[in-house]
Scaffold this motif. Sequence first.
Motif, PDB file in Angstrom:
ATOM      1  N   PRO A  36      46.115  11.431  77.687  1.00  0.00           N
ATOM      2  CA  PRO A  36      44.768  11.491  77.676  1.00  0.00           C
ATOM      3  C   PRO A  36      44.013  10.660  78.569  1.00  0.00           C
ATOM      4  O   PRO A  36      42.873  10.409  78.891  1.00  0.00           O
ATOM      5  CB  PRO A  36      44.316  10.934  76.123  1.00  0.00           C
ATOM      6  CG  PRO A  36      45.578  10.530  75.502  1.00  0.00           C
ATOM      7  CD  PRO A  36      46.820  11.431  76.308  1.00  0.00           C
ATOM      8  N   THR A  39      43.638  12.443  81.573  1.00  0.00           N
ATOM      9  CA  THR A  39      42.533  13.324  81.863  1.00  0.00           C
ATOM     10  C   THR A  39      41.370  12.485  82.032  1.00  0.00           C
ATOM     11  O   THR A  39      40.620  13.201  82.836  1.00  0.00           O
ATOM     12  CB  THR A  39      42.562  14.072  80.563  1.00  0.00           C
ATOM     13  OG1 THR A  39      42.184  13.253  79.459  1.00  0.00           O
ATOM     14  CG2 THR A  39      43.783  14.956  80.276  1.00  0.00           C
ATOM     15  N   ALA A  40      41.205  11.451  81.689  1.00  0.00           N
ATOM     16  CA  ALA A  40      39.969  10.619  81.924  1.00  0.00           C
ATOM     17  C   ALA A  40      39.756  10.320  83.421  1.00  0.00           C
ATOM     18  O   ALA A  40      38.758  10.497  84.104  1.00  0.00           O
ATOM     19  CB  ALA A  40      39.939   9.314  81.151  1.00  0.00           C
ATOM     20  N   GLU A  43      38.708  13.435  85.451  1.00  0.00           N
ATOM     21  CA  GLU A  43      37.387  13.706  85.611  1.00  0.00           C
ATOM     22  C   GLU A  43      36.715  12.702  86.190  1.00  0.00           C
ATOM     23  O   GLU A  43      35.742  13.141  86.921  1.00  0.00           O
ATOM     24  CB  GLU A  43      37.052  13.382  83.956  1.00  0.00           C
ATOM     25  CG  GLU A  43      35.323  13.724  83.718  1.00  0.00           C
ATOM     26  CD  GLU A  43      34.763  15.260  84.309  1.00  0.00           C
ATOM     27  OE1 GLU A  43      33.746  15.333  84.698  1.00  0.00           O
ATOM     28  OE2 GLU A  43      35.589  16.035  84.195  1.00  0.00           O
ATOM     29  N   LYS A 185      40.839   5.500  78.659  1.00  0.00           N
ATOM     30  CA  LYS A 185      40.609   7.053  78.282  1.00  0.00           C
ATOM     31  C   LYS A 185      39.287   7.369  77.831  1.00  0.00           C
ATOM     32  O   LYS A 185      38.831   8.524  77.518  1.00  0.00           O
ATOM     33  CB  LYS A 185      41.735   7.290  76.975  1.00  0.00           C
ATOM     34  CG  LYS A 185      41.326   6.618  75.783  1.00  0.00           C
ATOM     35  CD  LYS A 185      42.335   7.070  74.655  1.00  0.00           C
ATOM     36  CE  LYS A 185      42.120   6.271  73.343  1.00  0.00           C
ATOM     37  NZ  LYS A 185      43.104   6.763  72.383  1.00  0.00           N
ATOM     38  N   ASP A 186      38.298   6.230  77.414  1.00  0.00           N
ATOM     39  CA  ASP A 186      37.044   6.718  76.894  1.00  0.00           C
ATOM     40  C   ASP A 186      36.024   6.465  78.096  1.00  0.00           C
ATOM     41  O   ASP A 186      34.919   6.616  78.133  1.00  0.00           O
ATOM     42  CB  ASP A 186      36.569   5.589  75.979  1.00  0.00           C
ATOM     43  CG  ASP A 186      37.407   5.556  74.783  1.00  0.00           C
ATOM     44  OD1 ASP A 186      37.625   6.798  74.308  1.00  0.00           O
ATOM     45  OD2 ASP A 186      37.662   4.533  74.060  1.00  0.00           O
ATOM     46  N   ALA A 188      35.837   8.827  80.609  1.00  0.00           N
ATOM     47  CA  ALA A 188      35.188  10.097  80.863  1.00  0.00           C
ATOM     48  C   ALA A 188      36.045  11.142  80.043  1.00  0.00           C
ATOM     49  O   ALA A 188      37.111  11.039  79.679  1.00  0.00           O
ATOM     50  CB  ALA A 188      35.379  10.339  82.343  1.00  0.00           C
ATOM     51  N   THR A 189      35.182  12.210  79.639  1.00  0.00           N
ATOM     52  CA  THR A 189      35.762  13.396  78.863  1.00  0.00           C
ATOM     53  C   THR A 189      36.083  14.470  79.863  1.00  0.00           C
ATOM     54  O   THR A 189      35.070  14.854  80.730  1.00  0.00           O
ATOM     55  CB  THR A 189      34.881  13.823  77.740  1.00  0.00           C
ATOM     56  OG1 THR A 189      34.768  12.961  76.952  1.00  0.00           O
ATOM     57  CG2 THR A 189      35.456  15.065  76.972  1.00  0.00           C
ATOM     58  N   ARG A 191      36.262  17.758  81.973  1.00  0.00           N
ATOM     59  CA  ARG A 191      35.392  19.063  81.908  1.00  0.00           C
ATOM     60  C   ARG A 191      36.023  20.433  81.413  1.00  0.00           C
ATOM     61  O   ARG A 191      37.519  20.456  81.618  1.00  0.00           O
ATOM     62  CB  ARG A 191      34.554  19.235  83.122  1.00  0.00           C
ATOM     63  CG  ARG A 191      35.731  19.600  84.345  1.00  0.00           C
ATOM     64  CD  ARG A 191      35.035  19.289  85.688  1.00  0.00           C
ATOM     65  NE  ARG A 191      34.600  18.222  86.105  1.00  0.00           N
ATOM     66  CZ  ARG A 191      33.880  17.961  86.999  1.00  0.00           C
ATOM     67  NH1 ARG A 191      33.459  18.849  87.857  1.00  0.00           N
ATOM     68  NH2 ARG A 191      33.336  16.662  87.107  1.00  0.00           N
TER      69      ARG A 191
END
Length: 265
Positions: A36, A39-40, A43, A185-186, A188-189, A191
């Motif tokens: 995770p 993934t940030a 993004e 990890k916080d 970005a989320t 897409r």
Amino acid sequence: MRLVVCLKAVPASTEVAMDPVTHTIVRDGGDAVWNPYDTAALEVALRLKDEARAAGQEGWVGVVSMGIPATASLLEDALSRGADEALLLSDRAFAGSDTIATCYALTLGIGRLCAEPDLILCGKMAVDGDTAQIGPMLAAALRLPVVTGATTVERHGAAVDVEQVFDGARRRLCMHGPGVVTVDKDAATLRMPSIEGVLAARRTSVPVATAADLGADLDRCGLAGSPTQVVSCFVPERASDAVAIEGTPAEQAATLAYLMGEVLA
């Protein structure tokens, strides 16, 4: 702006198996997901690419991962969400790599994917290892500056402004020239993929590079190139006993003090 994102596949479940001989996580490809934190980072890279293209400039994102052949399907997912190119480093010679051997392979992979990236991004840490070492080690190996634990990454001309939380305080840093940023990890989320992206990714065959393809020194790969090993892994036992303290506030305080004294005795 040419950006490279390092991605790692991690077990989707907290129930993982350890190889009793190599003391490494058994990665069979089942129920694997992207880390995770990574993934940030992806993004963040995609947003920087979008901003560059909106300004009429070059925007390109490449993703690289080291893992078993099944990791290619996860890289296709990254392509469907907006990455332009992907590269999978997969070879039995890479099996059992610690962070040092992993960093060595990734530096070769990054060089093959993009000779001169403007920015290299990766997650602050991996949820299956929690070392937070890969980003700083990549920066050291490539002789680049590094900012860790980024909560925001913004481009201003040729520079990148990064906000991070350091020792409990927020601070902003400006990085000029090529560098490495690890992302919280916080930050970005990731897409959702577009239909066009999914269809394009399905038509794409993710290139796979072996140790030989990269010209890697086998003495620096896998277990042979890993001076550190996990000698044991276990789930800690946790007691669920609880004591309800009743009475007036003064009585509760006295009882709590007594119980703490018993624990510390």
